[in-house]
Design a protein around this motif. Structure first.
Motif, PDB file in Angstrom:
ATOM      1  N   GLU A  15      23.960 -20.202 -65.927  1.00  0.00           N
ATOM      2  CA  GLU A  15      25.517 -20.522 -65.443  1.00  0.00           C
ATOM      3  C   GLU A  15      25.719 -21.741 -66.019  1.00  0.00           C
ATOM      4  N   ALA A  16      27.096 -21.729 -66.627  1.00  0.00           N
ATOM      5  CA  ALA A  16      27.298 -23.259 -67.244  1.00  0.00           C
ATOM      6  C   ALA A  16      28.078 -23.996 -66.311  1.00  0.00           C
ATOM      7  N   SER A  17      27.732 -25.365 -65.985  1.00  0.00           N
ATOM      8  CA  SER A  17      28.190 -26.396 -65.258  1.00  0.00           C
ATOM      9  C   SER A  17      29.560 -26.728 -65.611  1.00  0.00           C
ATOM     10  N   ALA A  18      29.921 -26.598 -66.884  1.00  0.00           N
ATOM     11  CA  ALA A  18      31.177 -27.120 -67.518  1.00  0.00           C
ATOM     12  C   ALA A  18      31.924 -26.294 -68.384  1.00  0.00           C
ATOM     13  N   ASP A  19      32.776 -26.364 -69.192  1.00  0.00           N
ATOM     14  CA  ASP A  19      33.581 -25.502 -70.222  1.00  0.00           C
ATOM     15  C   ASP A  19      32.392 -25.815 -71.502  1.00  0.00           C
ATOM     16  N   LEU A  20      31.776 -24.954 -71.883  1.00  0.00           N
ATOM     17  CA  LEU A  20      30.653 -25.039 -72.957  1.00  0.00           C
ATOM     18  C   LEU A  20      31.255 -24.439 -74.191  1.00  0.00           C
ATOM     19  N   THR A  21      32.686 -24.053 -74.227  1.00  0.00           N
ATOM     20  CA  THR A  21      33.119 -23.196 -75.249  1.00  0.00           C
ATOM     21  C   THR A  21      33.199 -23.955 -76.327  1.00  0.00           C
ATOM     22  N   GLY A  22      32.753 -23.594 -77.804  1.00  0.00           N
ATOM     23  CA  GLY A  22      32.743 -24.224 -78.905  1.00  0.00           C
ATOM     24  C   GLY A  22      31.420 -25.161 -78.982  1.00  0.00           C
ATOM     25  N   PHE A  23      30.383 -25.145 -78.262  1.00  0.00           N
ATOM     26  CA  PHE A  23      29.233 -25.782 -78.344  1.00  0.00           C
ATOM     27  C   PHE A  23      28.036 -25.195 -78.695  1.00  0.00           C
ATOM     28  N   VAL A  24      28.131 -24.038 -79.276  1.00  0.00           N
ATOM     29  CA  VAL A  24      27.077 -23.254 -79.694  1.00  0.00           C
ATOM     30  C   VAL A  24      26.124 -24.067 -80.627  1.00  0.00           C
ATOM     31  N   GLY A  25      24.848 -24.141 -80.443  1.00  0.00           N
ATOM     32  CA  GLY A  25      24.091 -24.877 -81.354  1.00  0.00           C
ATOM     33  C   GLY A  25      23.938 -26.206 -81.165  1.00  0.00           C
ATOM     34  N   ARG A  26      24.334 -26.633 -79.843  1.00  0.00           N
ATOM     35  CA  ARG A  26      24.016 -28.053 -79.177  1.00  0.00           C
ATOM     36  C   ARG A  26      22.801 -27.842 -78.332  1.00  0.00           C
ATOM     37  N   PHE A  27      22.167 -28.957 -77.792  1.00  0.00           N
ATOM     38  CA  PHE A  27      21.224 -28.929 -77.006  1.00  0.00           C
ATOM     39  C   PHE A  27      21.671 -29.193 -75.356  1.00  0.00           C
ATOM     40  N   VAL A  28      20.950 -28.228 -74.335  1.00  0.00           N
ATOM     41  CA  VAL A  28      21.468 -28.403 -73.052  1.00  0.00           C
ATOM     42  C   VAL A  28      20.345 -28.991 -72.263  1.00  0.00           C
ATOM     43  N   VAL A  29      20.792 -29.420 -71.102  1.00  0.00           N
ATOM     44  CA  VAL A  29      19.763 -29.765 -69.825  1.00  0.00           C
ATOM     45  C   VAL A  29      20.098 -28.949 -68.900  1.00  0.00           C
ATOM     46  N   LEU A  30      19.294 -28.796 -68.039  1.00  0.00           N
ATOM     47  CA  LEU A  30      19.389 -27.894 -66.716  1.00  0.00           C
ATOM     48  C   LEU A  30      19.521 -29.084 -65.548  1.00  0.00           C
TER      49      LEU A  30
END
Length: 131
Positions: A15-30
Motif C-alpha cells: 500500500e502506498a503511504s502517499a501519492d506516488l504518481t509519477g515516481f516510478v523508478g525511485r527507491f522506496v522504504v517500508l
C-alpha cells in the motif's frame, strides 16, 4: 508435494503511504507496512517502485535485497556516462554515479548511459552502506 517457495521473483505489492504518481523508478522504504519515497539519508531502501498510485493504492515494488530475476529502470539525479557504473542513492529516491568516497548507499549498477531525470536500465544490488 508441498513446497516452501512462495514466489519466483521478488516483486511485491504494498500500500502506498502517499501519492506516488509519477515516481516510478525511485527507491522506496517500508514504514508501518506501507511504502514511501526515500526522503532522508542514510537509509537502506526496501526496493524500487515499479508501478505508481495514489495514497492507499496498491503499488508494486522490486525488492532490492535480492531475489529479483531481471532488470529495472532507475530514475537518474545525475548523468551516467558509462555502463557498469555503480549507482548511489540520493535523498529523493533517485540515483547518481557512485562518488567513490564519503558516506553513501550503493543500490544498483547501470546497464546503459543516461541524462538527468531519465529512466535507465539497471540491475539492483543489495543496498551497501559505505563510508
Amino acid at each position: 508435494m508441498k513446497t516452501s517457495l512462495a514466489r519466483t521473483n521478488a516483486i511485491l505489492p504494498f500500500e502506498a503511504s502517499a501519492d506516488l504518481t509519477g515516481f516510478v523508478g525511485r527507491f522506496v522504504v517500508l514504514f508501518l507496512g506501507k511504502v514511501a519515497l526515500v526522503t532522508l539519508l542514510p537509509v537502506k531502501p526496501l526496493g524500487i517502485l515499479l508501478t505508481d498510485g495514489k495514497a492507499g493504492d496498491r503499488v508494486t515494488v522490486a525488492i532490492g535485497a535480492g531475489g529479483l530475476a531481471g532488470t529495472v529502470r532507475v530514475k537518474l539525479a545525475a548523468a551516467v556516462t558509462a555502463p557498469g557504473t555503480y549507482l548511489q542513492l540520493t535523498a529523493d529516491g533517485r540515483v547518481i554515479p557512485d562518488a567513490g568516497t564519503g558516506s553513501r548507499t550503493l543500490v544498483a549498477q547501470a546497464l546503459e548511459t543516461g541524462a538527468i531525470d531519465e529512466l535507465i536500465e539497471a540491475v539492483l544490488i543489495a543496498p551497501q552502506s559505505l563510508t
